[in-house]
Design an enzyme around this catalytic site. Structure first.
Site, mmCIF file in Angstrom:
data_model
loop_
_atom_site.group_PDB
_atom_site.id
_atom_site.type_symbol
_atom_site.label_atom_id
_atom_site.label_comp_id
_atom_site.label_asym_id
_atom_site.label_seq_id
_atom_site.Cartn_x
_atom_site.Cartn_y
_atom_site.Cartn_z
ATOM 1 N N SER A 10 0.828 -1.200 0.000
ATOM 2 C CA SER A 10 0.000 0.000 0.000
ATOM 3 C C SER A 10 0.871 1.263 0.000
ATOM 4 O O SER A 10 1.614 1.499 -0.943
ATOM 5 C CB SER A 10 -0.959 -0.034 1.193
ATOM 6 N N ASP B 161 -0.316 -4.023 -4.054
ATOM 7 C CA ASP B 161 -1.470 -3.138 -4.141
ATOM 8 C C ASP B 161 -1.115 -1.726 -3.674
ATOM 9 O O ASP B 161 -1.583 -1.250 -2.640
ATOM 10 C CB ASP B 161 -2.665 -3.671 -3.352
ATOM 11 N N HIS C 247 -7.675 -5.515 -0.666
ATOM 12 C CA HIS C 247 -6.390 -4.818 -0.558
ATOM 13 C C HIS C 247 -5.318 -5.750 0.017
ATOM 14 O O HIS C 247 -4.203 -5.846 -0.504
ATOM 15 C CB HIS C 247 -6.591 -3.601 0.341
#
Length: 454
Positions: free
Chosen positions: A161, A185, A255
Site C-alpha cells: 500500500s 497493491d 487490498h
C-alpha cells in the site's frame, strides 16, 4: 538422587534465565490501538532485523550504528518489508509469517520497517505526508550500508500500500540503483494521477513490479512498474465480502489479498502464470495466451521468481498482465484455452459450464463473464480456469445456458470442441459432433485432437 535433582534444577533455572534474557532482546512491532488512531501519532521509525541465525527474533537496529552488536551482514541480500496505513494501530497479521517465508527461501537480512507510529492516524493525509520522511530514514540506512560495502543491486524493497510509494521514494534517492521494488497493491488515494516523482514509477529501481488487487477502492489503478499484475482483473478478489455487512473485512480483504498472493509465491506453493494483455476481458476471452516476446522463457511467473524475466521486461514498455486465482491457498488455477466451432443455422448466444473428471475427482468452471456468441462455422474462443488440476481427464461435461429472455428452448450443435492445456505440454483434448440441449449436462470421453489446428 538428590544431586541429580539439584543439577536438573540448576539447568532449568539457567534455561529460564536465558529465555527471559532472549525475550527482552527480541523486539516486536509497535502495537497500538484505535484510541491512538483517533488521537493521532507522531512518526517514529523502528528497524527490526531478522536473520536465519534467529528467524523469530527481531533485533532493533540503531539508526546511528546499525551494524554494531547486530547480525546484519552487509554482503548478503537485504529485503525490506514496509507496511502501509494502519487505521486501527495493530501490527499487520501477516508480517511474522512473511518474514519466515523469506528466510526459508534464502539466507538474507530481512528488515521490517516499523513505522506504526506515524501510520496509525485517522487523518490519512497526514500519514501520506509521513511517507517521504520514512523514505528519508531508509535512505540514511541504505547509504550507511553502501558505505560499508553493500551492493545496491542486492537490495529488495517490498512495500504494501503506502509502503510501495515509500519504496519508490527511497529508490529515487539512489537514482534507481536499488535492485528491486515489489509493490503490493500500491495505495491509490492521494497518488492516482500524480506525476512520476510523486509516486512509485519504473525508474525507481533496476526492476519494479506491482500487483493490483483493489484498484477500485484503496489501490492504484494504472501501471507503475516494468510489469504490473492485475489479479482477477485487479479488483473484487474471490472469497472477499461483497457487502459492508461483513464488517472490516469488506474494506481490507481485497487490498490485503495482494500480500497473501505474494507470500504464496515466496513459499513456492504453486506457480501462477501472468499473461500479457490489454484488458481483463481480452484475457478471459483467451486472446492473450501468446508469450512469444519472452522467447524460450515463456509467460512470466507472478511473484518472487519473476526476476527471471527482468532483462526482457526492462527492455519492453511497461507490461500489463492478468491472472485468476482461487479464493484461498493454493491460489493457482489450471488453465485451458477452449475453442468451439458450432454449425447451427442461426447465431446463438449463451454461457457454458465445463466440468472435468478423472474418475474420482471433479473440477468445474462457469464461463459467465459475458454471453458467448456462437456463429455457424466460426470459432469461439474462451479461457477456462479450473480450481485444481485433474489428470488424466477421462470425462468432460458441458452445459449450455442461453442468454436470458431468449425463447423457445435452444439447442447448440458443436462441430467440434478443443481444450488446450496452458500449464503443461499435454496434448489438447477434442470431441466432434455434439448436441447440447438447453441447461442439460452432456458428458463425453475426450479424445486426443487429430492435429494441432482445427
Amino acid at each position: 538422587m538428590i544431586y541429580r535433582k539439584i543439577i536438573w534444577g540448576i539447568l532449568y533455572v539457567t534455561l529460564m534465565l536465558f529465555d527471559t534474557h532472549r525475550a527482552q532482546e527480541c523486539e516486536e512491532m509497535t502495537d497500538l490501538n484505535f484510541k491512538d488512531s483517533l488521537a493521532g501519532t507522531s512518526l517514529k521509525v523502528r528497524l527490526l532485523l531478522y536473520t536465519r541465525a534467529d528467524p523469530s527474533c527481531g533485533q532493533l537496529l540503531s539508526h546511528q550504528e546499525p551494524f554494531s552488536n547486530s547480525q546484519f551482514n552487509v554482503s548478503s541480500v537485504t529485503t525490506f518489508l514496509i507496511h502501509g496505513y494502519r487505521p486501527t494501530g495493530s501490527p499487520p497479521v501477516w508480517m511474522k509469517q512473511f518474514v519466515e517465508f523469506l528466510l526459508n527461501r534464502r539466507d538474507m537480512n530481512v528488515i521490517v520497517v516499523d513505522w506504526n507510529r506515524g501510520a496509525t492516524n485517522m487523518n490519512y493525509w497526514q500519514v501520506v505526508k509521513n511517507t517521504r520522511k520514512v523514505a528519508n530514514n531508509l535512505t540514511d540506512l541504505i547509504q550507511k550500508m553502501k558505505d560499508n560495502g553493500a551492493n545496491l543491486s542486492s537490495i529488495h524493497m517490498i512495500g504494501v500500500s503506502l509502503g510501495a510509494h515509500i519504496s519508490g521514494f527511497t529508490g529515487a534517492n539512489f537514482n534507481g540503483e536499488i535492485g528491486r521494488i515489489t509493490a503490493l497493491d500500491p495505495a491509490g488515494p492521494e497518488f492516482n494521477g500524480r506525476p512520476p516523482e510523486d509516486r512509485l514509477d519504473p525508474s525507481d529501481a533496476l526492476f519494479v513490479e506491482a500487483l493490483h488487487t483493489d484498484m477500485d477502492a484503496l489501490g492504484y489503478r494504472n501501471l507503475l512498474g516494468h510489469i504490473d499484475y492485475y489479479a482477477n482483473g485487479g479488483a473484487d478478489q474471490p472469497g472477499c465480502p461483497k457487502t459492508i455487512l461483513s464488517g472490516s473485512e469488506y474494506f481490507k480483504c481485497d487490498h490485503q489479498r495482494s500480500v497473501f498472493l505474494y507470500m504464496s509465491s515466496v513459499n513456492g506453493s504453486c506457480p501462477i502464470i501472468a499473461y500479457p494483455c490489454e484488458s481483463y476481458t481480452d484475457f478471459q476471452d483467451g486472446t492473450c495466451m501468446d508469450c512469444g516476446k519472452f522467447k524460450s522463457a515463456g509467460c512470466p511467473i507472478f511473484g518472487y521468481d519473476s526476476v527471471r524475466w527482468r532483462d526482457t521486461l526492462v527492455q519492453l514498455e511497461q507490461t500489463r498482465t492478468y491472472f485468476q486465482t482461487n479464493k484461498a491457498s493454493p491460489f493457482c488455477k489450471v488453465g485451458y484455452k477452449v475453442d468451439i466451432v458450432s454449425w447451427n443455422q442461426k447465431t446463438h448466444w449463451g454461457y457454458l459450464t465445463i466440468k472435468l473428471s478423472n474418475g474420482t475427482e471433479e473440477t468445474q468452471v462457469e464461463l459467465n463473464h459475458k454471453s458467448l456468441k456462437f456463429e455457424r462455422f466460426q470459432e469461439t474462443s474462451v479461457l477456462a480456469q479450473f480450481e485444481r488440476d485433474i489428470q488424466p481427464v477421462k470425462k468432460i461435461t458441458l452445459k449450455f445456458c442461453p442468454r436470458k429472455g431468449l425463447r423457445p428452448r435452444k439447442k447448440l450443435r458443436l462441430l467440434h470442441i478443443r481444450l488446450t492445456p496452458l500449464q503443461n505440454h499435454l496434448r489438447p483434448l477434442c470431441r466432434y459432433d455434439l448436441l447440447l440441449e438447453e441447461s442439460k449436462d452432456v458428458t463425453f470421453k475426450p479424445i486426443p485432437c487429430e492435429d494441432s489446428n482445427f
